[in-house]
Design a protein around this motif. Structure first.
Motif, PDB file in Angstrom:
ATOM      1  N   ALA A  33       0.855  -1.184   0.000  1.00 52.98           N
ATOM      2  CA  ALA A  33       0.000   0.000   0.000  1.00 52.98           C
ATOM      3  C   ALA A  33       0.890   1.232   0.000  1.00 52.98           C
ATOM      4  O   ALA A  33       2.020   1.194   0.482  1.00 52.98           O
ATOM      5  CB  ALA A  33      -0.928   0.008   1.199  1.00 52.98           C
ATOM      6  N   GLY A  34       0.393   2.311  -0.516  1.00 53.68           N
ATOM      7  CA  GLY A  34       1.159   3.553  -0.550  1.00 53.68           C
ATOM      8  C   GLY A  34       0.500   4.507  -1.518  1.00 53.68           C
ATOM      9  O   GLY A  34      -0.698   4.430  -1.749  1.00 53.68           O
ATOM     10  N   SER A  35       1.274   5.398  -2.087  1.00 51.30           N
ATOM     11  CA  SER A  35       0.721   6.357  -3.033  1.00 51.30           C
ATOM     12  C   SER A  35       1.795   6.792  -4.012  1.00 51.30           C
ATOM     13  O   SER A  35       2.983   6.617  -3.772  1.00 51.30           O
ATOM     14  CB  SER A  35       0.153   7.575  -2.287  1.00 51.30           C
ATOM     15  N   GLY A  36       1.359   7.376  -5.113  1.00 45.00           N
ATOM     16  CA  GLY A  36       2.253   7.970  -6.096  1.00 45.00           C
ATOM     17  C   GLY A  36       1.903   9.445  -6.211  1.00 45.00           C
ATOM     18  O   GLY A  36       0.811   9.868  -5.818  1.00 45.00           O
ATOM     19  N   SER A  37       2.807  10.232  -6.723  1.00 45.10           N
ATOM     20  CA  SER A  37       2.566  11.669  -6.827  1.00 45.10           C
ATOM     21  C   SER A  37       2.886  12.171  -8.224  1.00 45.10           C
ATOM     22  O   SER A  37       3.777  11.649  -8.892  1.00 45.10           O
ATOM     23  CB  SER A  37       3.440  12.439  -5.824  1.00 45.10           C
ATOM     24  N   VAL A  38       2.138  13.164  -8.661  1.00 47.52           N
ATOM     25  CA  VAL A  38       2.395  13.865  -9.912  1.00 47.52           C
ATOM     26  C   VAL A  38       2.184  15.347  -9.651  1.00 47.52           C
ATOM     27  O   VAL A  38       1.574  15.720  -8.656  1.00 47.52           O
ATOM     28  CB  VAL A  38       1.471  13.400 -11.064  1.00 47.52           C
ATOM     29  N   THR A  39       2.684  16.190 -10.542  1.00 48.42           N
ATOM     30  CA  THR A  39       2.484  17.632 -10.396  1.00 48.42           C
ATOM     31  C   THR A  39       1.850  18.177 -11.672  1.00 48.42           C
ATOM     32  O   THR A  39       1.890  17.536 -12.719  1.00 48.42           O
ATOM     33  CB  THR A  39       3.812  18.383 -10.157  1.00 48.42           C
ATOM     34  N   SER A  40       1.278  19.329 -11.582  1.00 47.90           N
ATOM     35  CA  SER A  40       0.717  19.991 -12.763  1.00 47.90           C
ATOM     36  C   SER A  40       1.581  21.194 -13.107  1.00 47.90           C
ATOM     37  O   SER A  40       2.269  21.744 -12.256  1.00 47.90           O
ATOM     38  CB  SER A  40      -0.726  20.434 -12.502  1.00 47.90           C
TER      39      SER A  40
END
Length: 148
Positions: A33-40
């Motif tokens: 489990a965890g998360s990923g990140s992106v930016t705009s």
């Protein structure tokens, strides 16, 4: 050398299969489990520049002229509209003597690209002698949107 009977081979095969299945079943199971990140990104304002002046104007006359719109963004944009333009006071030549109509080209400009647009300018029939040999700047605004 000793021969293995069919029955012994079947028994040995079954025992081997049971051992392999037991090893596979003995493996520990887990989940992640965890998360990923992106930016705009942010938008960078485009600019409108004069590309051609057209033919010289006279009272009641008109001419086509071209402008360019740049796209400094890393994504494509669409030009939804270009506003009408109206000249300012130029050396005693009245404001609004030269105008251009709004246009809705609805065309796309690639990321980092430039688009060229043709507009039509007219000079008022009431233009005075103060309007002779002048250059008229028509302020324009473009409405743009991302076109990804």
């Amino acid at each position: 050398m000793r021969k293995i009977s069919k029955r012994s081979a079947v028994v040995l095969g079954a025992v081997g299969l049971t051992v392999v299945a037991g090893v596979a079943y003995a493996a520990w199971l887990s989940n992640g489990a965890g998360s990923g990140s992106v930016t705009s990104t942010t938008s960078i304002e485009s600019t409108i520049g004069s590309a051609s002046l057209g033919t010289p104007l006279y009272p009641g006359g008109g001419t086509d002229f071209t402008v360019t719109i740049d796209n400094p963004n890393s994504y494509p944009i669409v030009v939804n509209s270009i506003s009408a333009g109206s000249s300012a006071l130029v050396n005693s030549c009245a404001a609004g003597t030269v105008t251009s109509a709004a246009v809705t080209p609805l065309t796309s400009i690639a990321a980092g690209g430039t688009g060229t647009y043709t507009l039509h300018a007219t000079m008022a029939a009431t233009a005075t002698d103060a309007c002779k040999s002048q250059t008229f700047t028509l302020p324009l605004t473009a409405t743009l949107a991302s076109n990804a």
